[in-house]
Design an enzyme around this catalytic site. Sequence first.
Site, short mmCIF file in Angstrom:
data_model
loop_
_atom_site.label_atom_id
_atom_site.label_comp_id
_atom_site.label_asym_id
_atom_site.label_seq_id
_atom_site.Cartn_x
_atom_site.Cartn_y
_atom_site.Cartn_z
N ASP A 198 3.15 -0.82 3.58
CA ASP A 198 2.97 -1.31 2.20
C ASP A 198 3.07 -0.19 1.18
O ASP A 198 3.81 -0.31 0.19
CB ASP A 198 1.61 -2.02 2.05
CG ASP A 198 1.57 -3.34 2.80
OD1 ASP A 198 2.52 -3.61 3.57
OD2 ASP A 198 0.61 -4.10 2.62
N ASP B 181 -10.48 -4.92 -4.59
CA ASP B 181 -10.13 -3.50 -4.67
C ASP B 181 -9.36 -3.14 -5.94
O ASP B 181 -9.53 -2.06 -6.49
CB ASP B 181 -9.35 -3.07 -3.43
CG ASP B 181 -10.27 -2.81 -2.25
OD1 ASP B 181 -11.47 -2.57 -2.49
OD2 ASP B 181 -9.81 -2.86 -1.10
N SER C 279 -5.91 -7.93 8.52
CA SER C 279 -5.77 -6.61 7.89
C SER C 279 -7.06 -5.82 8.07
O SER C 279 -8.15 -6.39 8.14
CB SER C 279 -5.44 -6.76 6.41
OG SER C 279 -6.54 -7.31 5.73
N ARG D 85 -13.79 3.24 -2.87
CA ARG D 85 -12.78 3.13 -3.93
C ARG D 85 -13.01 4.07 -5.12
O ARG D 85 -12.06 4.69 -5.60
CB ARG D 85 -12.68 1.67 -4.42
CG ARG D 85 -12.28 0.67 -3.34
CD ARG D 85 -11.24 1.21 -2.39
NE ARG D 85 -10.71 0.22 -1.47
CZ ARG D 85 -10.12 0.53 -0.33
NH1 ARG D 85 -10.02 1.79 0.04
NH2 ARG D 85 -9.63 -0.41 0.45
#
Length: 405
Positions: free
Chosen positions: A17, A128, A182, A99
């Site tokens: 990705d 996110d 995922s 994050r």
Amino acid sequence: MHAKVKKAVLAYSGGLDTSVILKWLQEAYGCEVVTFTADLGQGEELEPARKKALLLGIKPENIFIEDVREEFVRDFVFPMFRANALYEGQYLLGTSIARPLIAKHQIEIARKTGADAVAHGATGKGNDQVRFELGYYALEPGIKVIAPWREWDLTSRTKLIEFAEKHQIPIAKDKRGDAPFSVDANLLHSSSEGKVLEDPWAEPDEMVYQRTISPEAAPDKATYIEVEFEKGDAVAIDGKRLSPATLLTKLNELGKANGIGRLDLVENRFVGMKSRGVYETPGGTILHAAHRGIESLTLDRGAAHLKDEIMPRYAEMIYNGFWFSPEREMLQALIDKSQENVTGTVRLKLYKGNTAVVGRKSPKSLYSLQHVTFEEDAGAYDQRDAAGFIKLNALRLRLLKKGRG
């Protein structure tokens, strides 16, 4: 037509990705790309990310790979654990807390390299994107943010792979098919979502779990450990002092071996939908129990109860991406003040998925055997005083009953 961008700092994992994003940025924005890859303890080799970035035309001086494990645990995980933070009563916030650290480094690199934009690979449906972007804007209000998943037309796995093949981006064999779910991982936890996990009625297959053995497969004999705290932070295991990241790594090993830290959760995302996630936080689960154990001995009742009242709000701030907000910093100051005397040792029993506090001691202990004993207490507590205490507390209840007949 995209806005003019000279240089963008991309949060880059080296996976399919973000490699597609890297090439797409070069094409769609015609900009120079700087990559930032963080070693957060996700357990993957990071050098392939450097090789892949070079292969995709990134200059060596524009490739940043940094080991941020100690900073992650010291400056993000530990402050959060001082608060005993749990989102919706259960989730130890493993993804959420990573994050702001990534965002901070991206902004620092943008300043260092003269970049005018930052980019991330989060989708337009999840939390996110919010966490990254609130972090960017809090630290650099004028920065341009690029979120490809909200802009491009590569809306399926097939299209991504077609784009990758067209631009000669290497694709691992296991990435050609659709991934069954995922995964996001760091030193605090691993998180699995999507695909085979989307039905909240279906029990996750054992293959979903990566950080823990199943409680059924864990040893039949309990493991005892001692965790030592100073001012609310864990500093040693079984008498051996360890750095923050080394200590969490050790707790992860102990948790994994005893089947500790699994959570199957349906949660409320900040963007409004519910999602089902499977989390594994072996070391964090032990640390959470140990921290509450030492607080039970060293925190005054009023302080402890106030902390518990504000904890859901604090946890929600982190989950929603407000790590760099003034309100989180205000609460952190209150929490850190409460930890001044949270020093001592906790003994824990780890057994088949369970973490039990079985002993605690502290030079700052507020526990008084003289006051709680059922034996003769030598006048430390006059039981007759309780009668007036109860009568005063009962007064409004008696008046209420009398007034209403």
